[in-house]
Scaffold this active site. Structure first.
Site, PDB file in Angstrom:
ATOM      1  N   HIS A 145       0.896  -1.460  -0.183  1.00  0.00           N
ATOM      2  CA  HIS A 145       0.225   0.257  -0.122  1.00  0.00           C
ATOM      3  C   HIS A 145       1.531   1.404   0.132  1.00  0.00           C
ATOM      4  CE1 HIS A 145      -3.579   2.049   1.925  1.00  0.00           C
ATOM      5  NE2 HIS A 145      -2.623   3.201   1.757  1.00  0.00           N
ATOM      6  N   GLU A 146       1.828   1.514   0.654  1.00  0.00           N
ATOM      7  CA  GLU A 146       2.981   2.632   0.713  1.00  0.00           C
ATOM      8  C   GLU A 146       3.185   2.662   0.184  1.00  0.00           C
ATOM      9  OE1 GLU A 146       0.515   3.563   3.727  1.00  0.00           O
ATOM     10  OE2 GLU A 146       2.158   4.534   2.813  1.00  0.00           O
ATOM     11  N   HIS A 149       1.874   4.121  -2.607  1.00  0.00           N
ATOM     12  CA  HIS A 149       1.788   5.331  -3.185  1.00  0.00           C
ATOM     13  C   HIS A 149       2.870   5.972  -3.786  1.00  0.00           C
ATOM     14  CE1 HIS A 149      -2.039   6.158  -0.644  1.00  0.00           C
ATOM     15  NE2 HIS A 149      -1.681   5.953   0.333  1.00  0.00           N
ATOM     16  N   TYR A 160      -4.268  14.439  -2.955  1.00  0.00           N
ATOM     17  CA  TYR A 160      -5.144  13.419  -1.754  1.00  0.00           C
ATOM     18  C   TYR A 160      -6.139  14.397  -1.300  1.00  0.00           C
ATOM     19  CZ  TYR A 160      -4.114  10.221   1.837  1.00  0.00           C
ATOM     20  OH  TYR A 160      -4.317   8.683   2.487  1.00  0.00           O
ATOM     21  N   GLU A 169      -6.322   6.214  -2.421  1.00  0.00           N
ATOM     22  CA  GLU A 169      -6.173   5.434  -0.992  1.00  0.00           C
ATOM     23  C   GLU A 169      -6.229   4.100  -1.848  1.00  0.00           C
ATOM     24  OE1 GLU A 169      -5.521   4.204   2.221  1.00  0.00           O
ATOM     25  OE2 GLU A 169      -4.607   6.575   1.624  1.00  0.00           O
ATOM     26  N   ASP A 224     -10.118  14.287   7.338  1.00  0.00           N
ATOM     27  CA  ASP A 224      -9.810  13.529   6.375  1.00  0.00           C
ATOM     28  C   ASP A 224      -9.655  13.688   5.051  1.00  0.00           C
ATOM     29  OD1 ASP A 224      -7.735  10.888   5.688  1.00  0.00           O
ATOM     30  OD2 ASP A 224      -9.687   9.461   5.282  1.00  0.00           O
ATOM     31  N   HIS A 229      -9.990   7.924   3.094  1.00  0.00           N
ATOM     32  CA  HIS A 229      -9.734   6.581   3.981  1.00  0.00           C
ATOM     33  C   HIS A 229     -11.219   5.759   4.232  1.00  0.00           C
ATOM     34  CE1 HIS A 229      -5.932   8.181   5.303  1.00  0.00           C
ATOM     35  NE2 HIS A 229      -5.485   6.839   4.920  1.00  0.00           N
TER      36      HIS A 229
HETATM   37  O1  LIG Z   1      -4.034   3.725   4.910  1.00  0.00           O
HETATM   38  C1  LIG Z   1      -3.682   3.750   4.951  1.00  0.00           C
HETATM   39  N1  LIG Z   1      -2.271   5.132   5.065  1.00  0.00           N
HETATM   40  O2  LIG Z   1      -3.004   5.969   4.122  1.00  0.00           O
HETATM   41  C2  LIG Z   1      -2.904   3.355   6.655  1.00  0.00           C
HETATM   42  C3  LIG Z   1      -3.805   3.387   7.718  1.00  0.00           C
HETATM   43  C4  LIG Z   1      -2.725   2.044   8.488  1.00  0.00           C
HETATM   44  C5  LIG Z   1      -2.335   1.007   7.660  1.00  0.00           C
HETATM   45  C6  LIG Z   1      -0.869   2.021   7.267  1.00  0.00           C
HETATM   46  C7  LIG Z   1      -1.566   2.954   6.446  1.00  0.00           C
HETATM   47  C8  LIG Z   1      -3.059   1.875   6.176  1.00  0.00           C
HETATM   48 ZN   LIG Z   2      -2.994   4.937   1.755  1.00  0.00          ZN
END
Ligand SMILES: O=C(NO)[C@]12CC[C@H](CC1)C2
Ligand SMILES: [Zn+2]
Ligand SMILES: [Ca+2]
Length: 303
Positions: A145-146, A149, A160, A169, A224, A229
């Site tokens: 996920h990171e 990004h 964002y 997201e 947010d 999210h």
């Molecule tokens: O959705 C997220 N970041 O935009 C998260 C939040 C908790 C996990 C680590 C980062 C997923």
């Molecule tokens: Zn994220």
């Protein structure tokens, strides 16, 4: 004195054995992987419970990263490698910038920090407080996920905020699934360590975790970044329906092409539907696959 690439091992956050690509210099072993076909490296560091970045290299005296506190380092390093491999092997993308940039991760950020983020230059992972989260690099889908990004930043550049932010997201969650396709849950491996069977989010059932799965339930809020999210549940559900109808192999090619070729910083949900349909047409024509993608987005109320 020997210096160069070595292979070590360690235990991850969940106590699982992992082989590690390390580097040896002056009798110290570093979480520093020079084995990928990239101009940079994969390197993992520790903030040592502070908040200054990038922190110092994660090191070990005997190439065995086996202490409990090293689990976060082990997993950040190992999973960064698997995410690099996914993008390279599946999509021919060489790191997040497609130019072999170093993938730098820092763990043990802050104290009891229940979050992880890409700060524009590197990944940063908290250790969690042991109740809401375990150390967050312990989940491969979170690491993916990171890093996604970072990929988005270098491709679509989705702003964002509001719908483009929710798409940002969603793409991060969807590639979290593509990298770790064992379930449609996100973060289940590190979320609430004392409670089993739950997760942070679900692609198949966003509503189970307080997210909408249809435009009728879009959540208008100023918090947010406009609920990025929360509203990601809508494109996440469309992705789930797409994957269920056409399969992962086609879906990931369509999603990668849409992300890297068609989406732009201001793309909203309707533009995402169009981008995905254009990518589908490019790759598979306008037959059943195309109709499946169109149907998925209609089912979540996006036309
Ligand atoms: O959705 C997220 N970041 O935009 C998260 C939040 C908790 C996990 C680590 C980062 C997923
Ligand atoms: Zn994220
Ligand atoms: Ca998962």
């Amino acid at each position: 004195v020997t210096e160069g690439a070595t292979t070590g091992y360690g235990y991850g956050v969940l106590g699982d054995y992992k082989s590690l690509k390390t580097y040896s210099a002056n009798g110290t072993y570093y979480l520093y992987d020079t084995t990928k076909p990239m101009s940079g490296v994969i390197e993992t560091r520790t903030a040592n419970y502070g908040s200054s970045l990038p922190g110092s290299y994660s090191v070990d005296s005997n190439n065995a990263f086996t202490s409990t506190s090293q689990g976060a380092d082990v997993d950040a390093h190992y999973y960064a490698g698997t995410v690099y491999d996914y993008y390279y092997n599946t999509h021919g993308r060489n790191s997040y910038d497609n130019n072999g940039a170093t993938i730098r991760s820092t763990v043990h950020y802050g104290s009891n920090y229940n979050n992880a983020f890409w700060n524009g230059a590197q990944m940063v992972y908290g250790d969690g407080d042991g109740s809401t989260f375990d150390p967050l690099s312990g989940a491969q889908d979170v690491v993916a996920h990171e890093i996604t990004h970072a990929v988005i930043e270098r491709t679509a550049g989705l702003r964002y905020q509001d719908q483009s932010g929710a798409l940002n997201e969603s793409m991060a969650d969807v590639f979290g699934y593509f990298v770790e396709p064992e379930d449609f849950l996100l973060g289940e491996d590190v979320y609430t360590p004392n409670k089993s069977g739950d997760a942070l989010r679900s692609l198949s059932n966003p509503d189970a975790y307080g997210q909408p799965s249809h435009m009728d339930d879009y959540y208008y809020t100023s918090s947010d970044n406009g609920g990025v999210h929360t509203n990601s549940g809508i494109p996440n559900k469309a992705a789930y329906l797409t994957i269920q109808s056409i399969g992962k192999t086609k879906a990931e090619k369509i999603y990668y092409r849409a992300m890297s070729v068609y989406l732009t910083p201001t793309s909203n949900f309707s533009a995402a539907r169009s981008a995905l349909l254009q990518a589908t047409s490019d790759l598979y024509g306008t037959g059943s696959t195309y109709n499946s993608v169109a149907s998925a987005w209609s089912q979540v109320g996006v036309n």
